[in-house]
Design a protein around this motif. Structure first.
Motif, PDB file in Angstrom:
ATOM      1  N   ARG A 143     -93.347 -11.309 -65.685  1.00  2.71           N
ATOM      2  CA  ARG A 143     -92.403 -10.372 -65.111  1.00  2.71           C
ATOM      3  C   ARG A 143     -92.671  -9.927 -63.599  1.00  2.71           C
ATOM      4  O   ARG A 143     -93.778  -9.120 -63.774  1.00  2.71           O
ATOM      5  CB  ARG A 143     -92.013  -9.229 -66.105  1.00  2.71           C
ATOM      6  CG  ARG A 143     -91.095  -8.216 -65.800  1.00  2.71           C
ATOM      7  CD  ARG A 143     -91.058  -7.137 -66.649  1.00  2.71           C
ATOM      8  NE  ARG A 143     -92.402  -6.616 -66.727  1.00  2.71           N
ATOM      9  CZ  ARG A 143     -92.395  -5.531 -67.737  1.00  2.71           C
ATOM     10  NH1 ARG A 143     -91.603  -5.255 -68.615  1.00  2.71           N
ATOM     11  NH2 ARG A 143     -93.824  -4.759 -67.813  1.00  2.71           N
ATOM     12  N   SER A 154     -87.464 -11.074 -66.273  1.00  3.71           N
ATOM     13  CA  SER A 154     -88.565 -11.915 -66.833  1.00  3.71           C
ATOM     14  C   SER A 154     -88.335 -13.082 -67.359  1.00  3.71           C
ATOM     15  O   SER A 154     -86.932 -13.598 -67.588  1.00  3.71           O
ATOM     16  CB  SER A 154     -88.680 -10.995 -68.159  1.00  3.71           C
ATOM     17  OG  SER A 154     -87.448 -10.812 -68.960  1.00  3.71           O
ATOM     18  N   TYR A 191     -86.811 -18.834 -72.103  1.00  2.00           N
ATOM     19  CA  TYR A 191     -85.904 -17.541 -71.957  1.00  2.00           C
ATOM     20  C   TYR A 191     -85.707 -16.885 -70.578  1.00  2.00           C
ATOM     21  O   TYR A 191     -87.103 -17.103 -69.833  1.00  2.00           O
ATOM     22  CB  TYR A 191     -86.188 -16.473 -72.815  1.00  2.00           C
ATOM     23  CG  TYR A 191     -87.465 -15.817 -72.623  1.00  2.00           C
ATOM     24  CD1 TYR A 191     -87.449 -14.553 -71.757  1.00  2.00           C
ATOM     25  CD2 TYR A 191     -88.758 -15.896 -73.405  1.00  2.00           C
ATOM     26  CE1 TYR A 191     -88.482 -13.885 -71.684  1.00  2.00           C
ATOM     27  CE2 TYR A 191     -89.854 -15.334 -72.993  1.00  2.00           C
ATOM     28  CZ  TYR A 191     -89.630 -14.259 -72.094  1.00  2.00           C
ATOM     29  OH  TYR A 191     -90.887 -13.635 -72.160  1.00  2.00           O
ATOM     30  N   LYS A 195     -84.250 -13.363 -68.524  1.00  2.00           N
ATOM     31  CA  LYS A 195     -83.576 -12.161 -68.549  1.00  2.00           C
ATOM     32  C   LYS A 195     -83.444 -11.373 -67.269  1.00  2.00           C
ATOM     33  O   LYS A 195     -84.379 -11.350 -66.507  1.00  2.00           O
ATOM     34  CB  LYS A 195     -84.101 -11.189 -69.837  1.00  2.00           C
ATOM     35  CG  LYS A 195     -83.336 -10.102 -69.952  1.00  2.00           C
ATOM     36  CD  LYS A 195     -83.933  -9.425 -71.198  1.00  2.00           C
ATOM     37  CE  LYS A 195     -83.411  -8.019 -71.676  1.00  2.00           C
ATOM     38  NZ  LYS A 195     -83.886  -7.259 -72.733  1.00  2.00           N
ATOM     39  N   TYR A 196     -82.459 -10.880 -66.795  1.00  2.00           N
ATOM     40  CA  TYR A 196     -82.562 -10.163 -65.688  1.00  2.00           C
ATOM     41  C   TYR A 196     -81.640  -8.860 -66.134  1.00  2.00           C
ATOM     42  O   TYR A 196     -80.605  -8.943 -66.718  1.00  2.00           O
ATOM     43  CB  TYR A 196     -81.663 -10.724 -64.618  1.00  2.00           C
ATOM     44  CG  TYR A 196     -81.591  -9.697 -63.298  1.00  2.00           C
ATOM     45  CD1 TYR A 196     -82.430  -9.410 -62.679  1.00  2.00           C
ATOM     46  CD2 TYR A 196     -80.257  -9.097 -63.110  1.00  2.00           C
ATOM     47  CE1 TYR A 196     -82.231  -8.635 -61.499  1.00  2.00           C
ATOM     48  CE2 TYR A 196     -80.316  -8.351 -62.032  1.00  2.00           C
ATOM     49  CZ  TYR A 196     -81.220  -7.901 -61.265  1.00  2.00           C
ATOM     50  OH  TYR A 196     -80.951  -7.037 -60.223  1.00  2.00           O
ATOM     51  N   ASP A 197     -82.162  -7.611 -66.034  1.00  2.02           N
ATOM     52  CA  ASP A 197     -81.611  -6.445 -66.340  1.00  2.02           C
ATOM     53  C   ASP A 197     -81.404  -5.326 -64.952  1.00  2.02           C
ATOM     54  O   ASP A 197     -82.578  -5.208 -64.718  1.00  2.02           O
ATOM     55  CB  ASP A 197     -82.543  -5.776 -67.366  1.00  2.02           C
ATOM     56  CG  ASP A 197     -81.810  -4.601 -68.030  1.00  2.02           C
ATOM     57  OD1 ASP A 197     -80.788  -4.549 -68.239  1.00  2.02           O
ATOM     58  OD2 ASP A 197     -82.635  -3.686 -68.490  1.00  2.02           O
ATOM     59  N   THR A 228     -77.096  -6.709 -68.121  1.00  5.27           N
ATOM     60  CA  THR A 228     -77.981  -7.629 -68.372  1.00  5.27           C
ATOM     61  C   THR A 228     -77.582  -9.025 -68.464  1.00  5.27           C
ATOM     62  O   THR A 228     -76.564  -9.173 -69.151  1.00  5.27           O
ATOM     63  CB  THR A 228     -78.627  -7.016 -69.630  1.00  5.27           C
ATOM     64  OG1 THR A 228     -79.291  -5.852 -69.680  1.00  5.27           O
ATOM     65  CG2 THR A 228     -79.783  -7.939 -70.330  1.00  5.27           C
ATOM     66  N   TYR A 260     -78.799 -13.167 -69.793  1.00  8.20           N
ATOM     67  CA  TYR A 260     -79.942 -13.582 -70.567  1.00  8.20           C
ATOM     68  C   TYR A 260     -79.470 -15.097 -70.797  1.00  8.20           C
ATOM     69  O   TYR A 260     -78.256 -15.241 -70.960  1.00  8.20           O
ATOM     70  CB  TYR A 260     -80.247 -12.886 -71.790  1.00  8.20           C
ATOM     71  CG  TYR A 260     -79.220 -12.680 -72.755  1.00  8.20           C
ATOM     72  CD1 TYR A 260     -78.839 -13.734 -73.840  1.00  8.20           C
ATOM     73  CD2 TYR A 260     -78.124 -11.799 -72.714  1.00  8.20           C
ATOM     74  CE1 TYR A 260     -78.024 -13.597 -74.789  1.00  8.20           C
ATOM     75  CE2 TYR A 260     -77.332 -11.583 -73.725  1.00  8.20           C
ATOM     76  CZ  TYR A 260     -77.187 -12.650 -74.586  1.00  8.20           C
ATOM     77  OH  TYR A 260     -76.040 -12.527 -75.581  1.00  8.20           O
ATOM     78  N   ASN A 311     -81.319 -18.129 -73.569  1.00  5.04           N
ATOM     79  CA  ASN A 311     -82.306 -18.255 -74.566  1.00  5.04           C
ATOM     80  C   ASN A 311     -82.230 -19.829 -74.815  1.00  5.04           C
ATOM     81  O   ASN A 311     -80.948 -20.261 -74.966  1.00  5.04           O
ATOM     82  CB  ASN A 311     -82.368 -17.572 -75.771  1.00  5.04           C
ATOM     83  CG  ASN A 311     -82.482 -16.143 -75.557  1.00  5.04           C
ATOM     84  OD1 ASN A 311     -83.442 -15.723 -74.910  1.00  5.04           O
ATOM     85  ND2 ASN A 311     -81.872 -15.210 -76.120  1.00  5.04           N
ATOM     86  N   TYR A 313     -74.026 -11.804 -71.464  1.00  4.89           N
ATOM     87  CA  TYR A 313     -73.969 -10.799 -70.704  1.00  4.89           C
ATOM     88  C   TYR A 313     -73.502  -9.696 -71.334  1.00  4.89           C
ATOM     89  O   TYR A 313     -72.901  -9.671 -72.433  1.00  4.89           O
ATOM     90  CB  TYR A 313     -72.888 -10.955 -69.638  1.00  4.89           C
ATOM     91  CG  TYR A 313     -72.662  -9.878 -68.763  1.00  4.89           C
ATOM     92  CD1 TYR A 313     -73.667  -9.326 -67.712  1.00  4.89           C
ATOM     93  CD2 TYR A 313     -71.481  -9.040 -68.853  1.00  4.89           C
ATOM     94  CE1 TYR A 313     -73.398  -8.117 -67.004  1.00  4.89           C
ATOM     95  CE2 TYR A 313     -71.430  -7.840 -68.112  1.00  4.89           C
ATOM     96  CZ  TYR A 313     -72.035  -7.521 -67.296  1.00  4.89           C
ATOM     97  OH  TYR A 313     -72.154  -6.296 -66.490  1.00  4.89           O
ATOM     98  N   SER A 364     -71.286 -13.734 -75.393  1.00  2.61           N
ATOM     99  CA  SER A 364     -72.186 -14.713 -75.167  1.00  2.61           C
ATOM    100  C   SER A 364     -71.574 -15.999 -75.533  1.00  2.61           C
ATOM    101  O   SER A 364     -70.433 -16.147 -76.276  1.00  2.61           O
ATOM    102  CB  SER A 364     -73.333 -14.413 -76.121  1.00  2.61           C
ATOM    103  OG  SER A 364     -73.131 -14.640 -77.483  1.00  2.61           O
TER     104      SER A 364
END
Length: 376
Positions: A229, A241, A287, A289-291, A297, A299, A301, A332, A345
């Motif tokens: 991160r 992350s 994975y 992820k952006y928040d 958000t 993501y 996976n 999202y 998703s």
């Protein structure tokens, strides 16, 4: 296996000490309770995977048993039973961070199945089989998901095994199509890396289980992981992350279509055998992820498994060969009020089976999910 292990943990034994009742319980069950010949895959699943999953359940129970008692009992009923019998509680492990999300919504499902002619396959032995077969189906129904992250993954030095882990439980069901999954990973050991941002190198254990129409899958694997991160803002309001792990599958399994869907299944009482393959090979998980509090958000996976089914693991009417399993979910989410969020998703699940003496299988499933969730 997790139940045997949790019994030890709930009675005050340490992580490694609790392997003793687990191994004892496994041996007693395999040799004195079951009527079938003891199987190597059962020993692996019960004696190795069982304790690792059991530790996740035990730690989750001890985290939730004060404020979320019904959910804690649902996750680990053996912890609750042991406390009721003993009249006292096991020590609470230290945890600096946890995140629990639950969501429910509506899904649109599609399934595509193709069975390919194999010249080595004895079709006359299976009257319900076909040389080449295609099927497509669509449906829709409600979905539910539970995501749980325990411990700080980024910049972490392990104090005890599985002081960092995560699991996801998902269910999507309809009249004709269904999907249930339980995906986990946990740190056996980890070390902080001295690079800009928060980074961790780890030795971790994974257990993934998926049950769906025509693609049942289970995999236990161990490998090395990297979680990172970087620093994006001073106030850490925005975060990115990333994580990946490369693992060796010690017990991969996926069902043979010709055994799962023909008369052999109905005749199982007279012809007992496994309906699934057993193999070992490569497993990769990752994975992104952006928040951001304003944007929302994003993501992704993913996991990928490729394992070989050697001859000594194949049941009487099974086949040697390869299984390729892929999973990809992208989504999202956006907060609408305090801890409540809306999300969308797309989940894609795929299997390709290359067999020597069975029909080759190509199967894919796709789920578009609309949901509302709550972050605790």
């Amino acid at each position: 296996g997790s139940m045997y292990f949790i019994t030890g943990r709930a009675n005050g034994l340490g992580f490694w000490e609790s392997f003793i009742p687990n191994v004892y319980g496994t041996l007693m069950w395999e040799y004195f309770m079951e009527i079938d010949t003891p199987a190597v895959n059962d020993f692996i699943t019960t004696s190795i995977t069982g304790p690792f999953v059991g530790e996740m359940f035990h730690r989750t129970y001890k985290l939730l048993d004060k404020n979320f008692i019904p959910l804690a009992i649902l996750i680990s009923p053996f912890d609750a039973l042991c406390e009721l019998i003993n009249g006292k509680s096991a020590p609470h492990p230290d945890v600096s961070f946890y995140e629990l999300n639950v969501s429910t919504g509506y899904s649109f499902l599609s399934s595509n199945l193709y069975l390919q002619n194999n010249p080595l396959y004895n079709y006359s032995a299976y009257p319900n089989s076909t040389y080449n077969y295609k099927a497509y189906n669509i449906s829709s129904n409600f979905n539910g998901t539970l995501n749980f992250n325990y411990g700080k993954r980024f910049g972490h030095d392990t104090k005890e095994p599985f002081d960092v882990f995560s699991f996801q439980a998902k269910t999507i069901d309809s009249t004709s199509l269904y999907y249930y999954s339980f995906l986990t990973d946990g740190f056996i050991w980890s070390k902080t890396l001295n690079i800009p941002g928060d980074a961790t190198f780890s030795l971790l254990y994974n257990f993934d289980y998926v049950m769906s129409c025509n693609i049942n899958y289970s995999n236990s694997s161990i490998g090395c992981g990297f979680d990172y991160r970087p620093y994006l803002s001073r106030d850490e309001s925005s975060s990115f992350s990333f994580g990946t792990s490369w693992n060796f599958s010690i017990n991969g399994a996926s069902e043979f279509f010709h055994l799962h869907n023909t008369y052999i299944r109905g005749d199982s009482e007279h012809n007992k055998q496994r309906l699934y393959s057993l193999g070992f090979g490569l497993n990769e998980k990752s994975y992104l992820k952006y928040d951001d509090p304003l944007i929302g958000t994003f993501y992704v996976n993913h996991f990928f498994s490729l394992f070989y089914n050697p001859k000594f693991t194949v049941s009487t009417l099974g086949s040697t060969g390869w299984d390729l399993i892929c999973y990809l979910e992208a989504g999202y989410e956006h907060k609408i009020y305090k801890n409540i969020y809306l999300g969308i998703s797309d989940l894609f699940y795929y299997k390709k089976g290359f067999y020597n003496t069975a029909e080759n299988v190509t199967h894919s499933m796709n789920f578009i999910n609309l949901y509302v969730g709550y972050r605790f």
